[in-house]
Scaffold this motif. Structure first.
Motif, PDB file in Angstrom:
ATOM      1  N   UNK A 195       0.828  -1.200   0.000  1.00  0.00           N
ATOM      2  CA  UNK A 195       0.000   0.000   0.000  1.00  0.00           C
ATOM      3  C   UNK A 195       0.856   1.241   0.000  1.00  0.00           C
ATOM      4  N   UNK A 196       1.910   1.220   0.820  1.00  0.00           N
ATOM      5  CA  UNK A 196       2.782   2.384   0.877  1.00  0.00           C
ATOM      6  C   UNK A 196       3.625   2.504  -0.381  1.00  0.00           C
ATOM      7  N   UNK A 197       3.981   1.331  -0.942  1.00  0.00           N
ATOM      8  CA  UNK A 197       4.886   1.348  -2.072  1.00  0.00           C
ATOM      9  C   UNK A 197       4.246   1.900  -3.330  1.00  0.00           C
ATOM     10  N   UNK A 198       2.946   1.749  -3.482  1.00  0.00           N
ATOM     11  CA  UNK A 198       2.315   2.121  -4.744  1.00  0.00           C
ATOM     12  C   UNK A 198       1.252   3.196  -4.555  1.00  0.00           C
ATOM     13  N   UNK A 199       1.451   4.086  -3.596  1.00  0.00           N
ATOM     14  CA  UNK A 199       0.555   5.217  -3.404  1.00  0.00           C
ATOM     15  C   UNK A 199       1.402   6.422  -3.053  1.00  0.00           C
TER      16      UNK A 199
ATOM     17  N   UNK B  66      13.913  15.917   0.214  1.00  0.00           N
ATOM     18  CA  UNK B  66      13.792  15.579  -1.191  1.00  0.00           C
ATOM     19  C   UNK B  66      12.510  14.800  -1.479  1.00  0.00           C
ATOM     20  N   UNK B  67      11.955  14.157  -0.471  1.00  0.00           N
ATOM     21  CA  UNK B  67      10.787  13.314  -0.677  1.00  0.00           C
ATOM     22  C   UNK B  67      11.163  11.872  -0.921  1.00  0.00           C
ATOM     23  N   UNK B  68      12.434  11.560  -0.840  1.00  0.00           N
ATOM     24  CA  UNK B  68      12.914  10.187  -1.006  1.00  0.00           C
ATOM     25  C   UNK B  68      13.683   9.811   0.249  1.00  0.00           C
ATOM     26  N   UNK B  69      13.409   8.642   0.809  1.00  0.00           N
ATOM     27  CA  UNK B  69      14.061   8.197   2.033  1.00  0.00           C
ATOM     28  C   UNK B  69      15.404   7.551   1.746  1.00  0.00           C
ATOM     29  N   UNK B  70      16.169   7.376   2.787  1.00  0.00           N
ATOM     30  CA  UNK B  70      17.483   6.748   2.665  1.00  0.00           C
ATOM     31  C   UNK B  70      17.375   5.267   2.323  1.00  0.00           C
TER      32      UNK B  70
ATOM     33  N   UNK C  71       6.808   3.338  -5.901  1.00  0.00           N
ATOM     34  CA  UNK C  71       6.503   4.563  -6.640  1.00  0.00           C
ATOM     35  C   UNK C  71       7.218   5.738  -5.976  1.00  0.00           C
ATOM     36  N   UNK C  72       8.198   6.316  -6.671  1.00  0.00           N
ATOM     37  CA  UNK C  72       9.040   7.366  -6.098  1.00  0.00           C
ATOM     38  C   UNK C  72       8.682   8.721  -6.687  1.00  0.00           C
ATOM     39  N   UNK C  73       8.390   9.677  -5.785  1.00  0.00           N
ATOM     40  CA  UNK C  73       7.987  11.026  -6.200  1.00  0.00           C
ATOM     41  C   UNK C  73       8.859  12.058  -5.482  1.00  0.00           C
ATOM     42  N   UNK C  74       9.900  12.564  -6.105  1.00  0.00           N
ATOM     43  CA  UNK C  74      10.708  13.602  -5.455  1.00  0.00           C
ATOM     44  C   UNK C  74       9.913  14.895  -5.287  1.00  0.00           C
ATOM     45  N   UNK C  75      10.141  15.569  -4.171  1.00  0.00           N
ATOM     46  CA  UNK C  75       9.406  16.809  -3.891  1.00  0.00           C
ATOM     47  C   UNK C  75      10.043  18.014  -4.572  1.00  0.00           C
ATOM     48  N   UNK C  76      11.335  17.916  -4.892  1.00  0.00           N
ATOM     49  CA  UNK C  76      12.038  19.044  -5.498  1.00  0.00           C
ATOM     50  C   UNK C  76      11.966  18.974  -7.020  1.00  0.00           C
TER      51      UNK C  76
ATOM     52  N   UNK D 183      10.875  12.794 -14.013  1.00  0.00           N
ATOM     53  CA  UNK D 183      10.893  13.237 -12.617  1.00  0.00           C
ATOM     54  C   UNK D 183      10.494  12.112 -11.662  1.00  0.00           C
ATOM     55  N   UNK D 184       9.429  11.378 -11.981  1.00  0.00           N
ATOM     56  CA  UNK D 184       8.973  10.282 -11.138  1.00  0.00           C
ATOM     57  C   UNK D 184       9.517   8.962 -11.679  1.00  0.00           C
ATOM     58  N   UNK D 185       9.680   8.009 -10.782  1.00  0.00           N
ATOM     59  CA  UNK D 185      10.240   6.721 -11.195  1.00  0.00           C
ATOM     60  C   UNK D 185       9.593   5.602 -10.389  1.00  0.00           C
TER      61      UNK D 185
END
Length: 389
Positions: A14-18, A26-30, A41-46, A69-71
């Protein structure tokens, strides 16, 4: 900051695909933890002028994954992956490395269909019989019957009806597109006749296979569809953007259904003495239905000359219900064959939804209309749990 999602995989998915992934700077965790064959689903904030996503190998070599931008990260194999995200911008350039741990799923995936999400058959002699319609059945009831028929190893045939009729199904994971390998296998009921063994004909009712990758991660088949281009895709006898419309005539015989198409042709799905039920899907109240897609040339020949013995010849490869199930390679499909609406190859990471539709508009006398049937499908990257096949 190191993040660890609890080992409750439904929660991970659920967390991975929403959009629920925590936003920190940056909106991406370590660090991320995600099951194999599930999307992250990765969405950078910058933002910036350009973007680059790289995978960093053990030797430090960078492999470009995307310039969007998204990946969406997806892996078939367990392991630890190091990724780098770059923002290319003269004012605010940015580079960030992070780690993704791909884990084995907590509940073992099935290699077979888990759910039928759409069943939209065209009229035909097996409609309302495969699966069987019972008075009062709703569309949801029919979907449930389709799922019960072809999920797992149930192997109960469903019919797609005449040209254009289709079924859409899904697995309990994303089928990964592995370069150079077949990714899917689909079972039908084709067979070879014995009089002309060298010509590979008999009962071949080729169904076109399409796939969709759930880019918006909403779990619905509403993203673009791509045809898996089989052997006849580029033949000059194959029509693309072909359209057919069927009309349910109130004063017609039980099964007679009239059709017209985009080529200016018309005809009838004619009832026969073997199947006396209505040929129009009885859960559909509309008086007409239309389908659009690729249409191959007719593949049948009346070798008797009197309408008593038809042979439906197999296309070379790349279609469902086209060769007997014993022929593994001729019933297997590579997501790498995918093309867009213009026939241009596309590189899909995988398939979340698979659609099969009848690819020939053809009537063969007492045999009736040509209609694709299927009974099972398998992700070839997950071994079956038994010696069933």
């Amino acid at each position: 900051m190191k993040k660890y999602y609890p080992v409750i995989f439904s929660a991970i998915l659920s967390a991975a695909c929403t959009n629920e992934v925590p936003v920190v700077n940056l909106g991406i965790d370590d660090t991320y933890y995600v099951p194999r064959m599930q999307k992250l689903d990765l969405h950078p904030a910058l933002t910036g002028d350009e973007y680059r996503w790289y995978e960093i190998g053990p030797d430090g070599k960078r492999t470009l994954l995307s310039d969007q931008r998204d990946y969406i990260f997806l892996s078939k194999d367990e392991g630890t992956y190091t990724l780098e995200f770059e923002i290319i911008d003269p004012d605010t350039p940015y580079s960030f490395q992070f780690t993704i741990h791909v884990l084995h799923e907590e509940v073992e995936y099935s290699p077979y269909i888990s759910k039928v999400v759409e069943y939209c058959p065209a009229p035909g002699q097996f409609i309302n019989e495969m699966p069987r319609y019972e008075h009062g059945d709703s569309y949801d009831d029919i979907l449930k019957k389709c799922t019960e028929s072809i999920s797992g190893t149930n192997d109960v045939m469903i019919s797609l009806g005449a040209y254009g009729g289709y079924v859409t199904f899904a697995f309990d994971h994303t089928v990964v597109n592995v370069p150079g390998e077949m990714d899917l296998r689909i079972w039908g009921n084709a067979f070879y006749e014995l009089l002309q063994p060298d010509r590979k004909g008999g009962s071949a009712e080729p169904g076109i296979v399409c796939v969709s990758y759930d880019v918006n991660c909403n779990g619905l088949p509403d993203d673009p569809w791509y045809e898996l281009a089989g052997s006849d895709y580029r033949k000059n006898t194959t029509l693309h953007n072909y359209t057919i419309t069927y009309r349910n005539q109130a004063d017609a015989n039980a099964g007679d259904i009239a059709w017209t198409d985009s080529e200016g042709e018309s005809g009838i799905i004619k009832s026969n003495i073997f199947h006396k039920q209505p040929y129009w899907p009885q859960w559909i109240s509309a008086e007409q239905m239309s389908f659009k897609g690729t249409r191959m040339a007719p593949n049948a020949e009346d070798i008797s000359g009197s309408g008593t013995y038809y042979v439906l010849y197999c296309l070379d490869w790349g279609y469902a219900d086209n060769h007997p199930n014993d022929y593994f390679n001729l019933n297997s499909f590579d997501i790498g064959w995918a093309v867009n609406e213009f026939g241009v190859p596309v590189n899909l990471p995988g398939a979340d939804f698979v659609r099969v539709y009848t690819g020939v508009n053809q009537y063969c006398g007492w045999l009736g209309e040509t209609s694709t049937e299927i009974c099972r499908a398998q992700d070839l990257h997950i071994p079956p749990k038994s010696l069933y096949d």
